[in-house]
Design a protein around this motif. Structure first.
Motif, short mmCIF file in Angstrom:
data_model
loop_
_atom_site.label_atom_id
_atom_site.label_comp_id
_atom_site.label_asym_id
_atom_site.label_seq_id
_atom_site.Cartn_x
_atom_site.Cartn_y
_atom_site.Cartn_z
N LEU A 124 -26.53 -31.96 8.40
CA LEU A 124 -26.31 -30.53 8.30
C LEU A 124 -25.89 -30.11 6.90
CD1 LEU A 124 -24.57 -29.63 11.68
CD2 LEU A 124 -26.87 -29.06 10.93
N GLY A 125 -25.76 -31.07 6.00
CA GLY A 125 -25.56 -30.73 4.60
C GLY A 125 -26.77 -30.01 4.01
N GLY A 126 -27.84 -29.88 4.79
CA GLY A 126 -29.00 -29.15 4.30
C GLY A 126 -30.24 -29.32 5.15
N TRP A 190 -18.84 -37.93 2.41
CA TRP A 190 -20.27 -37.61 2.26
C TRP A 190 -20.54 -36.20 2.79
CZ3 TRP A 190 -24.59 -41.30 4.49
CH2 TRP A 190 -25.84 -40.82 4.09
N PHE A 191 -19.96 -35.88 3.92
CA PHE A 191 -20.08 -34.57 4.55
C PHE A 191 -19.58 -33.48 3.59
CE2 PHE A 191 -17.93 -31.47 7.52
CZ PHE A 191 -19.08 -30.92 8.06
N ILE A 196 -20.65 -28.92 -0.17
CA ILE A 196 -20.37 -28.30 -1.47
C ILE A 196 -21.67 -28.11 -2.27
CG2 ILE A 196 -19.26 -28.65 -3.72
CD1 ILE A 196 -16.97 -30.02 -2.25
N PHE A 197 -22.50 -29.14 -2.29
CA PHE A 197 -23.76 -29.08 -3.02
C PHE A 197 -24.68 -28.01 -2.44
CE2 PHE A 197 -28.15 -30.52 -3.72
CZ PHE A 197 -28.15 -30.63 -5.10
N THR A 198 -24.73 -27.93 -1.11
CA THR A 198 -25.60 -26.95 -0.46
C THR A 198 -25.12 -25.53 -0.71
OG1 THR A 198 -26.19 -28.53 1.28
CG2 THR A 198 -26.55 -26.21 1.75
N LYS A 205 -25.23 -19.08 3.00
CA LYS A 205 -25.01 -19.86 4.22
C LYS A 205 -23.52 -20.10 4.50
CE LYS A 205 -29.30 -20.77 5.43
NZ LYS A 205 -29.86 -20.35 6.73
N ASN A 206 -22.64 -19.43 3.76
CA ASN A 206 -21.21 -19.72 3.92
C ASN A 206 -20.68 -19.37 5.31
OD1 ASN A 206 -20.95 -16.90 3.85
ND2 ASN A 206 -20.35 -16.88 1.69
N LYS A 207 -21.31 -18.41 5.98
CA LYS A 207 -20.84 -18.05 7.32
C LYS A 207 -21.05 -19.18 8.32
CE LYS A 207 -21.43 -13.05 6.83
NZ LYS A 207 -22.11 -11.83 7.35
N PHE A 208 -21.98 -20.04 8.01
CA PHE A 208 -22.19 -21.22 8.85
C PHE A 208 -21.36 -22.41 8.35
CE2 PHE A 208 -24.57 -25.26 9.40
CZ PHE A 208 -24.45 -25.38 10.78
N TYR A 209 -21.39 -22.64 7.04
CA TYR A 209 -20.79 -23.86 6.51
C TYR A 209 -19.26 -23.82 6.43
CZ TYR A 209 -25.20 -26.11 5.39
OH TYR A 209 -26.43 -26.72 5.49
N TYR A 210 -18.67 -22.66 6.20
CA TYR A 210 -17.21 -22.60 6.14
C TYR A 210 -16.56 -23.01 7.46
CZ TYR A 210 -17.22 -20.35 1.52
OH TYR A 210 -17.37 -20.08 0.18
N PRO A 211 -16.93 -22.39 8.59
CA PRO A 211 -16.33 -22.84 9.85
C PRO A 211 -16.74 -24.27 10.21
CG PRO A 211 -18.03 -21.19 10.26
CD PRO A 211 -17.79 -21.20 8.80
N LEU A 212 -17.98 -24.64 9.88
CA LEU A 212 -18.43 -26.00 10.17
C LEU A 212 -17.55 -27.02 9.44
CD1 LEU A 212 -20.96 -27.64 11.47
CD2 LEU A 212 -21.68 -27.85 9.09
N TYR A 213 -17.31 -26.77 8.16
CA TYR A 213 -16.52 -27.72 7.38
C TYR A 213 -15.06 -27.74 7.85
CZ TYR A 213 -14.39 -30.16 3.48
OH TYR A 213 -13.68 -31.06 2.72
#
Length: 317
Positions: A124-126, A190-191, A196-198, A205-213
């Motif tokens: 899911l990193g990309g 790694w996650f 961060i790279f993505t 995509k921060n609305k998905f990745y912020y809560p995911l992380y």
């Protein structure tokens, strides 16, 4: 005179309840806990299939979601086999050798489900969200990680067969268990790097990745913290059942949150996909002899999308 020819049997039990009669104190409650989470995971599997049907109609049923469904199915199947094996033992205190083997297999299924879920989070990193396939180096890293994880599982199975069960109370109380914790923390690093790279390349995509992380950072560290608490704060006679319950709860919350992020509803502002499965081949191009698998920026980007990219709608067929 002659001695007396006697035949006798001794039956030691813990009360007369089906749930405790043939179990030791550290096993009380394990069967009930597993049955409870079997029902919850079965309901989750049904809901995930319903979501999959909707995603399929919208051509959004990507590989990462399919992996999630496999994880849930493995959890359900593993818990079902484990409950059958333990339930049979609870009925007579002896059990069935075939069912004992099935119970041991369910432990392996738990590991496979955890491995797949770890891989899913790493992907899911990309993958399927901002790019069509893994890079060559990413594929190599993933292969190495899977190989090490499988070796550690084999070591655990070896210990499970040969070690004294009285000395190893639960999976993480062994060298193989410590190895699994180390791999889990490595996967978190790694996650973190992948997200961060993505986000640098796809900030929309921060609305998905912020809560995911945020949530899955807690998930990655929950097991090591649980092991520390179990080792130093929980009495031995309670350790096995407490760890079993916490492990099931942690996994269920992790799966539930992922399913919530993936629900295919227009009100879900965290929905990650914006390229249809039928469009992946079209957006992958070759530039300078190298395959460029990055997707165009999504239609719901906060910043204006580049004009030379196609626009994809999410929730219309």
């Amino acid at each position: 005179g002659k001695g007396i020819d006697l035949k006798y049997s001794v039956k030691l039990t813990n009360g007369h309840s089906f749930w405790t009669e043939h179990f030791s104190a550290d096993e009380f409650g394990i069967l009930e806990t597993n049955l409870f989470f079997l029902i919850l995971f079965a309901l989750m599997l049904v809901l995930s299939i319903d979501f999959a049907v909707i995603l399929q109609k919208r051509q959004m049923l990507h590989t990462t979601y399919k992996m999630f469904m496999v994880c849930v199915a493995l959890e359900v199947f593993g818990l079902l086999m484990l409950c059958v094996a333990i339930g049979t033992y609870a009925s007579d205190g002896i059990g069935n050798n075939g069912l004992k083997l099935i119970g041991n297999m369910s432990i392996k299924l738990d590991f496979i489900a955890e491995l797949l879920f770890l891989l899913l989070l790493l992907l899911l990193g990309g993958f399927t969200i901002t790019r069509g396939h893994l890079s060559h180096m990413g594929t190599i890293k993933m292969s190495v990680f899977v190989t090490v994880f499988v070796i550690d599982i084999i070591l655990f199975v070896y210990e499970y067969v040969l070690f004294d069960p009285g000395l190893v109370l639960y999976v993480y109380e062994s060298p193989a268990g410590y190895g699994l914790i180390g791999l889990r923390l490595t996967a978190w690093m790694w996650f973190t790097y992948g997200i961060i790279f993505t986000l640098k390349r796809y900030p929309e995509k921060n609305k998905f990745y912020y809560p995911l992380y945020g949530i899955y950072t807690i998930w990655f560290f929950a097991v090591p913290i649980m092991v520390l608490v179990a080792t130093f704060a929980i009495p031995r006679f309670m350790r096995r059942k407490v760890v079993n319950g916490l492990q099931r709860c942690i996994d269920f919350v992790a799966y539930s949150f992922f399913l919530a992020l993936m629900r295919p509803q227009a009100a879900n502002k965290n929905f990650p996909y914006h390229v249809r499965t039928s469009q992946i081949g079209a957006v992958i191009s070759v530039s300078g002899g190298k395959t460029v698998a990055n997707f165009p920026h999504s239609v719901y980007a906060e910043a204006p999308a580049p004009t030379n990219h196609a626009v994809f709608d999410i929730f219309t067929v």
